[in-house]
Design an enzyme around this catalytic site. Structure first.
Site, PDB file in Angstrom:
ATOM      1  N   LEU A 125       0.800  -1.225   0.000  1.00 62.31           N
ATOM      2  CA  LEU A 125       0.000   0.000   0.000  1.00 62.31           C
ATOM      3  C   LEU A 125       0.833   1.275   0.000  1.00 62.31           C
ATOM      4  O   LEU A 125       0.301   2.360  -0.249  1.00 62.31           O
ATOM      5  CB  LEU A 125      -0.955  -0.011   1.196  1.00 62.31           C
ATOM      6  CG  LEU A 125      -2.150  -0.944   0.997  1.00 62.31           C
ATOM      7  CD1 LEU A 125      -2.694  -1.428   2.326  1.00 62.31           C
ATOM      8  CD2 LEU A 125      -3.244  -0.247   0.192  1.00 62.31           C
ATOM      9  N   TYR A 228       7.965  16.875  12.137  1.00 66.13           N
ATOM     10  CA  TYR A 228       7.413  15.514  12.112  1.00 66.13           C
ATOM     11  C   TYR A 228       7.466  14.892  13.502  1.00 66.13           C
ATOM     12  O   TYR A 228       8.442  15.016  14.235  1.00 66.13           O
ATOM     13  CB  TYR A 228       8.210  14.648  11.144  1.00 66.13           C
ATOM     14  CG  TYR A 228       7.780  13.189  11.098  1.00 66.13           C
ATOM     15  CD1 TYR A 228       6.703  12.785  10.308  1.00 66.13           C
ATOM     16  CD2 TYR A 228       8.445  12.216  11.855  1.00 66.13           C
ATOM     17  CE1 TYR A 228       6.304  11.462  10.259  1.00 66.13           C
ATOM     18  CE2 TYR A 228       8.055  10.885  11.818  1.00 66.13           C
ATOM     19  CZ  TYR A 228       6.983  10.510  11.019  1.00 66.13           C
ATOM     20  OH  TYR A 228       6.591   9.192  10.984  1.00 66.13           O
TER      21      TYR A 228
END
Length: 349
Positions: A125, A228
């Site tokens: 994915l 992040y």
């Protein structure tokens, strides 16, 4: 980090209560025993609870003639979802990155259920190319598609970009599933029309969606290493799963398509999702096995939303413990859902 530490403290508190009740042997501690029972066994409107298993929520349901794709079905709740749907007669297509692990799960299912219909197909994915190949290969089989379970996920990783240049957790948990759903949706609509059986898309999200960046989705900084945070990154991707379900539900309603989409929280489960956080993983694994859901319970809500007649016609909802639950804040923001939809379309094209 504070929220994660609070989760660990909650586990410790629940474990202490469990040990206390066990040591008392049930003598004269009715109140504590009742609290423990209520916490895990109190049934919601559906008739199911935190402690219900996937087999229990699908008992008596005949899925013969249905075809389902389950991503991330080579381990954890994905593997259990595949087993239980196969047990109910559904033809299960396992979309997995690790073919060896996927085939091992298939063999284990067939050993227990010789009549099961299970196929394994490769699917990464995090790669748009892999997603496109999987969808093309599946659609080329001519098989119908009644159920799509977007289950696969990863999280709590150091910053890394996918081969397509997208932050890896967002790419895998959201963009990959968004693209997969888009590529399989026409098949689902056609199947629902021809069979007159409602199609169902299930996004396995998480209550971790509440632990995301302050702005919810970092629209202009998805692929930016600056700022992040591995916990917030996972929460952002799970929020995206919910917003995706909400927006697609609205679109399908407008199209009057006989396909629904819902999202869910499988519950706090001892899995390998924290494998990159060794200390935290050790604490949760050691203590969590006493108070967190096992895999059979963790797959229950997914199987309930995918198969149960009570969910017929229900769309755009968020389920917890096989019951509809309310979402708040970013997860209930229709404008954020629309903005994410446009961003996602741009990222897959």
């Amino acid at each position: 980090m504070a929220a994660i530490l609070q989760t660990v403290l909650t586990i410790i508190e629940l474990l202490s209560l469990a040990l206390y009740i066990s040591q008392e042997g049930g003598r004269g501690r009715g109140r504590e025993r009742e609290m423990w029972w209520l916490l895990f066994s109190r049934k919601g409107p559906s008739g199911f609870s935190y402690s219900s298993t996937a087999e229990e929520v699908t008992e008596g349901i005949d899925g013969s003639g249905l075809t389902a794709i389950i991503t991330g079905a080579s381990s954890g709740i994905g593997a259990e979802t595949a087993r239980v749907l196969a047990l109910r007669g559904v033809h299960v297509i396992m979309g997995v990155r690790n073919m060896s692990a996927g085939n091992a799960v298939k063999e284990a299912i067939l050993n227990k259920i010789p009549t099961a219909k299970v196929d394994v197909m490769e699917l990464d994915l995090s790669s748009k190319g892999s997603v496109r190949k999987f969808a093309s290969d599946f659609n080329s089989t001519g098989l119908p598609l009644n159920i799509l379970i977007n289950n696969a996920g990863l999280g709590y990783l150091p910053f890394k970009l996918s081969q397509d240049g997208i932050e890896l957790v967002f790419a895998t948990n959201h963009i990959g599933h968004f693209l997969l759903t888009e590529l399989l949706l026409e098949n689902m609509k056609n199947t629902a029309h021809k069979s007159n059986i409602e199609g169902r898309i299930v996004n396995v999200a998480s209550d971790a969606h509440k632990l995301t960046y302050r702005e919810g989705i970092r629209f202009d900084k998805i692929n930016d290493k600056s700022g992040y945070n591995d916990f917030y990154s996972y929460g952002q991707s799970k929020l995206a799963n919910i917003l995706h379900a909400n927006q697609l539900s609205s679109i399908l309603k407008e199209q009057e398509a006989n396909v629904t989409i819902n999202s869910l929280h499988p519950g706090a489960i001892v899995t390998n999702i924290l494998r990159n956080r060794s200390i935290m993983n050790g604490v949760v694994t050691t203590l969590g096995k006493y108070v967190l859901k096992n895999v059979q319970q963790g797959a229950a809500t997914t199987c309930y939303v995918a198969l149960h007649p009570q969910v017929h016609g229900v769309t755009g909802k968020y389920f917890v413990d096989s019951n509809v639950s309310e979402v708040k804040s970013h997860a209930a923001d229709p404008e954020m859902a629309k903005k994410l939809w446009e961003l996602s379309l741009n990222m897959i094209n």
